[in-house]
Scaffold this motif. Structure first.
Motif, PDB file in Angstrom:
ATOM      1  N   LEU A 198      -6.357  71.666  23.634  1.00 50.68           N
ATOM      2  CA  LEU A 198      -6.147  70.224  23.522  1.00 50.68           C
ATOM      3  C   LEU A 198      -6.134  69.556  24.898  1.00 50.68           C
ATOM      4  N   LEU A 199      -5.858  70.339  25.945  1.00 52.57           N
ATOM      5  CA  LEU A 199      -5.841  69.790  27.300  1.00 52.57           C
ATOM      6  C   LEU A 199      -7.242  69.661  27.896  1.00 52.57           C
ATOM      7  N   ASP A 200      -8.235  70.299  27.286  1.00 53.06           N
ATOM      8  CA  ASP A 200      -9.604  70.137  27.777  1.00 53.06           C
ATOM      9  C   ASP A 200      -9.995  68.665  27.695  1.00 53.06           C
ATOM     10  N   GLY A 201     -10.568  68.142  28.763  1.00 57.09           N
ATOM     11  CA  GLY A 201     -11.010  66.754  28.727  1.00 57.09           C
ATOM     12  C   GLY A 201      -9.877  65.761  28.641  1.00 57.09           C
ATOM     13  N   PHE A 202      -8.687  66.112  29.157  1.00 62.03           N
ATOM     14  CA  PHE A 202      -7.550  65.189  29.130  1.00 62.03           C
ATOM     15  C   PHE A 202      -7.875  63.929  29.931  1.00 62.03           C
ATOM     16  N   SER A 203      -7.127  62.866  29.658  1.00 58.58           N
ATOM     17  CA  SER A 203      -7.276  61.624  30.409  1.00 58.58           C
ATOM     18  C   SER A 203      -5.932  61.225  30.998  1.00 58.58           C
ATOM     19  N   LEU A 204      -5.982  60.320  31.985  1.00 57.26           N
ATOM     20  CA  LEU A 204      -4.794  59.867  32.699  1.00 57.26           C
ATOM     21  C   LEU A 204      -4.710  58.348  32.668  1.00 57.26           C
TER      22      LEU A 204
ATOM     23  N   PRO B 134      -9.852  67.188  37.673  1.00 55.99           N
ATOM     24  CA  PRO B 134     -11.254  67.579  37.505  1.00 55.99           C
ATOM     25  C   PRO B 134     -12.198  66.387  37.657  1.00 55.99           C
ATOM     26  N   PRO B 135     -13.324  66.583  38.340  1.00 51.70           N
ATOM     27  CA  PRO B 135     -14.310  65.492  38.464  1.00 51.70           C
ATOM     28  C   PRO B 135     -14.716  64.970  37.088  1.00 51.70           C
ATOM     29  N   GLY B 136     -14.919  63.674  36.999  1.00 51.54           N
ATOM     30  CA  GLY B 136     -15.328  63.061  35.744  1.00 51.54           C
ATOM     31  C   GLY B 136     -14.209  62.762  34.772  1.00 51.54           C
ATOM     32  N   THR B 137     -12.962  63.079  35.139  1.00 54.81           N
ATOM     33  CA  THR B 137     -11.826  62.796  34.257  1.00 54.81           C
ATOM     34  C   THR B 137     -11.727  61.296  33.975  1.00 54.81           C
ATOM     35  N   ARG B 138     -11.474  60.955  32.743  1.00 52.96           N
ATOM     36  CA  ARG B 138     -11.284  59.560  32.358  1.00 52.96           C
ATOM     37  C   ARG B 138      -9.911  59.085  32.847  1.00 52.96           C
ATOM     38  N   ILE B 139      -9.904  57.984  33.600  1.00 55.77           N
ATOM     39  CA  ILE B 139      -8.657  57.446  34.111  1.00 55.77           C
ATOM     40  C   ILE B 139      -8.559  55.976  33.721  1.00 55.77           C
TER      41      ILE B 139
ATOM     42  N   LEU C 279     -13.209  58.893  14.531  1.00 60.88           N
ATOM     43  CA  LEU C 279     -13.231  58.782  15.990  1.00 60.88           C
ATOM     44  C   LEU C 279     -12.298  59.807  16.630  1.00 60.88           C
ATOM     45  N   PRO C 280     -12.625  60.269  17.840  1.00 61.91           N
ATOM     46  CA  PRO C 280     -11.674  61.122  18.564  1.00 61.91           C
ATOM     47  C   PRO C 280     -10.350  60.403  18.770  1.00 61.91           C
ATOM     48  N   VAL C 281      -9.270  61.155  18.709  1.00 64.74           N
ATOM     49  CA  VAL C 281      -7.936  60.616  18.954  1.00 64.74           C
ATOM     50  C   VAL C 281      -7.377  61.276  20.205  1.00 64.74           C
ATOM     51  N   ARG C 282      -6.922  60.454  21.139  1.00 64.83           N
ATOM     52  CA  ARG C 282      -6.232  60.945  22.331  1.00 64.83           C
ATOM     53  C   ARG C 282      -4.743  60.687  22.131  1.00 64.83           C
ATOM     54  N   VAL C 283      -3.979  61.751  22.085  1.00 66.23           N
ATOM     55  CA  VAL C 283      -2.548  61.649  21.835  1.00 66.23           C
ATOM     56  C   VAL C 283      -1.837  61.320  23.139  1.00 66.23           C
ATOM     57  N   GLY C 284      -1.106  60.202  23.144  1.00 65.84           N
ATOM     58  CA  GLY C 284      -0.369  59.795  24.329  1.00 65.84           C
ATOM     59  C   GLY C 284       0.845  60.671  24.562  1.00 65.84           C
ATOM     60  N   VAL C 285       0.941  61.207  25.794  1.00 65.68           N
ATOM     61  CA  VAL C 285       2.031  62.109  26.170  1.00 65.68           C
ATOM     62  C   VAL C 285       2.551  61.677  27.543  1.00 65.68           C
ATOM     63  N   PRO C 286       3.856  61.559  27.726  1.00 65.35           N
ATOM     64  CA  PRO C 286       4.360  61.269  29.067  1.00 65.35           C
ATOM     65  C   PRO C 286       4.215  62.488  29.968  1.00 65.35           C
ATOM     66  N   GLY C 287       3.678  62.290  31.176  1.00 62.29           N
ATOM     67  CA  GLY C 287       3.710  63.354  32.150  1.00 62.29           C
ATOM     68  C   GLY C 287       5.134  63.582  32.621  1.00 62.29           C
TER      69      GLY C 287
ATOM     70  N   HIS D  78      -3.831  62.296  26.290  1.00 57.96           N
ATOM     71  CA  HIS D  78      -3.854  61.203  27.268  1.00 57.96           C
ATOM     72  C   HIS D  78      -2.473  61.130  27.905  1.00 57.96           C
ATOM     73  N   PHE D  79      -2.424  61.297  29.228  1.00 55.28           N
ATOM     74  CA  PHE D  79      -1.146  61.331  29.924  1.00 55.28           C
ATOM     75  C   PHE D  79      -0.774  59.961  30.485  1.00 55.28           C
ATOM     76  N   TYR D  80       0.428  59.509  30.109  1.00 56.61           N
ATOM     77  CA  TYR D  80       1.038  58.341  30.738  1.00 56.61           C
ATOM     78  C   TYR D  80       1.816  58.856  31.950  1.00 56.61           C
ATOM     79  N   THR D  81       1.421  58.434  33.130  1.00 56.38           N
ATOM     80  CA  THR D  81       1.945  59.049  34.356  1.00 56.38           C
ATOM     81  C   THR D  81       3.188  58.320  34.871  1.00 56.38           C
ATOM     82  N   PHE D  82       4.210  58.260  34.036  1.00 58.31           N
ATOM     83  CA  PHE D  82       5.431  57.549  34.401  1.00 58.31           C
ATOM     84  C   PHE D  82       6.092  58.140  35.633  1.00 58.31           C
ATOM     85  N   GLY D  83       5.921  59.442  35.836  1.00 52.71           N
ATOM     86  CA  GLY D  83       6.525  60.104  36.989  1.00 52.71           C
ATOM     87  C   GLY D  83       5.594  60.219  38.172  1.00 52.71           C
ATOM     88  N   GLY D  84       4.428  59.591  38.096  1.00 47.71           N
ATOM     89  CA  GLY D  84       3.473  59.627  39.200  1.00 47.71           C
ATOM     90  C   GLY D  84       2.261  60.479  38.884  1.00 47.71           C
TER      91      GLY D  84
END
Length: 290
Positions: A15-21, A39-44, A198-206, A267-273
């Motif tokens: 599930l972490l393959d192709g993660f986004s930030l 990784p290069p090409g990561t969706r941000i 459609l693909p679903v990206r599950v929001g997760v806090p980093g 999909h990572f929400y980068t609340f901690g940076g």
């Protein structure tokens, strides 16, 4: 083992393959610091906050592109004061070649500042495709929305999916973050039952401080009962501590069934940076060393 959650092994899941930030316009220095870990090409995704102006948002999208990643600028419907504001922003993205992917969202203001009351109105305007957008992200709310009824949310999601398909655009759904994998998986299963593939990206806090996570949860109406907090690894008696997504992702991976849930990513929400999240993912991905 992840030092943030010593009792839970670091999850290694596809599930972490192709993660986004996700980042804000102010996070460019943090992105530059963390770039070697991503990784290069990561969706941000680049947020569309009320305390940041178009220049800052465009600069952040430009930085994402320059560093070798895929910018996904947010467009907040209710924060747009006019059609001209919308076109100016889209034109700026196109000038920087950061325009092919966007995330359309209603936004926080209770009243629209201009002619766009919701993300559907952005899509139906036709301006996104006219300015070269080829992929649109849209929001999903497994635990509901504090200001929008459930039936309204489901109707809006169906309409947005239909509008995107009518324009021949690609799309995915990014969920609000949560602390309990069960409702997320149940919600995705209902999405598939609605005929939405459609693909679903599950929001997760980093990884982030417990106090900060609880603050965001309160703001966005995310469930934080004592039982849910324990399940995620949050300590309500030690708000000075830090929590990572290990337990949540373990539960998500254990409950995930591709036949029922379809294509799912994180999909990572980068609340901690950005650096803290990127370091965590670098140690958790399927290719990480033991």
């Amino acid at each position: 083992m992840n030092p943030l959650s010593p009792s839970v092994p670091t999850p290694r899941t596809s599930l972490l393959d192709g993660f986004s930030l996700e980042m804000t316009g102010k996070d460019v220095p943090g992105l530059e610091e963390a770039a070697h870990l991503i990784p290069p090409g990561t969706r941000i995704n680049v947020t569309f906050l009320g305390n940041e102006d178009a220049r800052m948002r465009l600069g952040a999208a430009r930085a994402v592109k320059r560093l070798g990643f895929r910018p996904v600028p947010h467009i907040s419907a209710r924060r747009l004061g006019s059609r001209a504001d919308f076109e100016d922003f889209l034109g700026g993205l196109r000038a920087d070649a950061a325009h092919t992917d966007v995330f359309a969202v209603g936004g926080d203001p209770a009243r629209p500042e201009g002619p766009y009351p919701d993300s559907l109105s952005l899509i139906e305007s036709g301006l996104l495709s006219a300015y070269g957008v080829r992929h649109i992200g849209m929001a999903g709310y497994p635990e509901g929305h504090p200001a929008i009824a459930s039936d309204v949310l489901w109707a809006a999601l169906r309409k947005k999916c239909a509008a995107v398909a009518d324009q021949g655009l690609g799309a995915d759904v990014i969920t609000q973050f949560g602390f309990d994998a069960g409702p997320v998986l149940d919600w995705i299963e209902r999405v598939r039952g609605e005929g939405i593939t459609l693909p679903v990206r599950v929001g997760v806090p980093g990884p982030a401080g417990v106090r900060r996570l609880m603050g965001y949860a309160t703001r966005f109406g995310v469930g934080t009962s004592a039982s849910i907090a324990r399940k995620y690894g949050l300590s309500l008696t030690n708000l000075m501590g830090t929590a990572g997504p290990d337990r949540f992702l373990h539960a998500l991976a254990e409950g995930y069934d591709q036949g029922r849930h379809g294509e799912v990513r994180i999909h990572f929400y980068t609340f901690g940076g950005l650096r803290a999240t990127s370091e965590w993912v670098a140690g958790a991905g399927p290719g990480a060393r033991s």
